[in-house]
Design an enzyme around this catalytic site. Structure first.
Site, PDB file in Angstrom:
ATOM      1  N   CYS A 127      -4.479   2.564  -1.137  1.00 21.02           N
ATOM      2  CA  CYS A 127      -3.782   3.597  -0.357  1.00 21.02           C
ATOM      3  C   CYS A 127      -3.196   3.009   0.931  1.00 21.02           C
ATOM      4  CB  CYS A 127      -4.724   4.724   0.052  1.00 21.02           C
ATOM      5  SG  CYS A 127      -5.902   5.231  -1.193  1.00 21.02           S
ATOM      6  N   ASP A 128      -3.967   2.192   1.613  1.00 24.37           N
ATOM      7  CA  ASP A 128      -3.616   1.851   2.991  1.00 24.37           C
ATOM      8  C   ASP A 128      -3.300   0.373   3.238  1.00 24.37           C
ATOM      9  OD1 ASP A 128      -4.047   4.516   3.728  1.00 24.37           O
ATOM     10  OD2 ASP A 128      -6.194   4.186   3.936  1.00 24.37           O
ATOM     11  N   CYS A 176      -9.884   2.657   1.133  1.00 20.97           N
ATOM     12  CA  CYS A 176      -9.000   2.535  -0.028  1.00 20.97           C
ATOM     13  C   CYS A 176      -7.854   1.571   0.258  1.00 20.97           C
ATOM     14  CB  CYS A 176      -8.456   3.909  -0.413  1.00 20.97           C
ATOM     15  SG  CYS A 176      -7.296   3.866  -1.777  1.00 20.97           S
TER      16      CYS A 176
END
Ligand code: NAP
Length: 304
Positions: free
Chosen positions: A134-135, A131
């Site tokens: 997300c990261d 992701c």
């Protein structure tokens, strides 16, 4: 017969628990054998409103769980293997027992597809991610690879150029399956290069990703490439196997909703929320939002 079962323990399931609990429905939430969903695989969550300093994914899910329990959600560490329609409601068969409910919210999530190569699992959260939203932020000025050739891989690569110095798309064939417009954006981007006909066969690193082994799909020759991060974008699979045709799915295999209310499914009294019914957004905050909607929809349905 209890009023409401909630299947799944990600942001959608727990939020449905919080709302249904506060509506006095005394929901029973089946968390599965591993609670917390996909957020258990991430490290810092920095884009969930309300946590200005960020929070670790697993810790956030503990807070969600405590909040659902505080309002009377009963949490069972059991996996639901089957749902059947019975008179007046639904019968759920779990790994341990059978239960009957008047209504059901399905929040069983989706699972990112992984490569299944050596080092991948051990380094998840330490340079291996599925992701970019997300990261990606953690890869400022770093070199990363994105594995895949579909729209997700294109989207993840383009997103990662905001942080990473260089993004290499590693694809196993010599053409992408992504839409033309996305391909063009990737191919014309100066920070992105493509490694065609390459497969990742191993991810290496001691506590943090340091390199990958790339195998040429034609010659089978292997090379080691130094890298800081590996983003796997080879698709997601909604967790619907246990439903076995119980509710209608869309053409991508996700639960179809929006029949009589936003989260209603093709089966009256059964609602769906979170990633199991969402192939587009797949964020913790959107999952929580639809969990709230499902609880409200279920409450109204039960009243009627
Ligand atoms: P996808 O279209 O199924 O593409 C998966 C990619 O991963 C393919 O290129 C495939 O390679 C590769 N792959 C699969 N298994 C692999 C493995 N074991 N090792 C190496 N590579 C592997 O999945 P997606 O990109 O997640 O997209 C899913 C759906 O969502 C699509 O319909 C897509 O259009 C849609 N979507 C749309 C957008 C958008 O419009 N903005 C964004 C994201 C997703 P091969 O090509 O060789 O099979």
């Amino acid at each position: 017969m209890d009023d409401l079962a909630i299947i799944g323990s990600g942001p959608a399931g727990y939020t449905a628990g919080i709302y249904a609990g506060r509506a006095n429905l005394k929901p029973v939430l089946f968390e599965g054998l591993e609670s917390g969903g996909q957020l258990m695989l991430t490290t810092d969550v920095e884009n969930y409103p309300g946590f200005d300093e960020g929070i670790m994914g697993p810790e956030m899910m503990q807070v969600f769980k405590k909040q659902a329990e505080r309002f009377g959600t009963k949490i069972l560490t059991e996996t639901v293997n089957k749902i059947e329609k019975i008179q007046e409601g639904f019968k759920l068969t779990t790994s341990k027992d059978t239960y009957e409910f008047k209504s059901v919210i399905i929040s069983s999530g989706a699972s990112a597809n992984w490569l299944g190569v050596k080092g991948e699992k051990e380094l998840q959260g330490y340079g291996v991610s599925a992701c970019a939203t997300c990261d990606g932020f953690f890869f400022k000025d770093k070199n990363v690879i994105v594995v895949g050739g579909g729209d997700s891989a294109m989207e993840e690569s383009l997103f990662l150029t905001k942080f990473a110095k260089k993004v290499t798309v590693v694809h196993r064939r010599d053409e992408f399956r992504a839409s033309k417009i996305m391909q063009e954006r990737v191919l014309n981007h100066e920070q992105i290069e493509v490694a065609w006909n390459k497969e990742v066969t191993e991810i290496k690193g001691d506590k943090q990703v340091s390199s990958v082994i790339l195998k040429d799909s034609n010659s089978n020759e292997e090379e080691e490439k130094e890298i800081d991060g590996v983003f796997v974008a080879i698709g997601h699979t909604p967790n619907v196997e246990f439903l076995d045709g119980f509710v209608e799915l869309d053409e991508k295999g996700y639960i179809k909703t929006g029949f009589t209310s936003s989260t209603s499914t093709s089966m009256s009294g059964v609602f769906a929320s979170g990633d199991v019914a969402d192939s587009i957004y797949r964020q913790a905050v959107t999952a929580a939002g639809t969990g709230c909607q499902a609880a409200i929809d279920a409450e109204r349905w039960l009243e009627n």
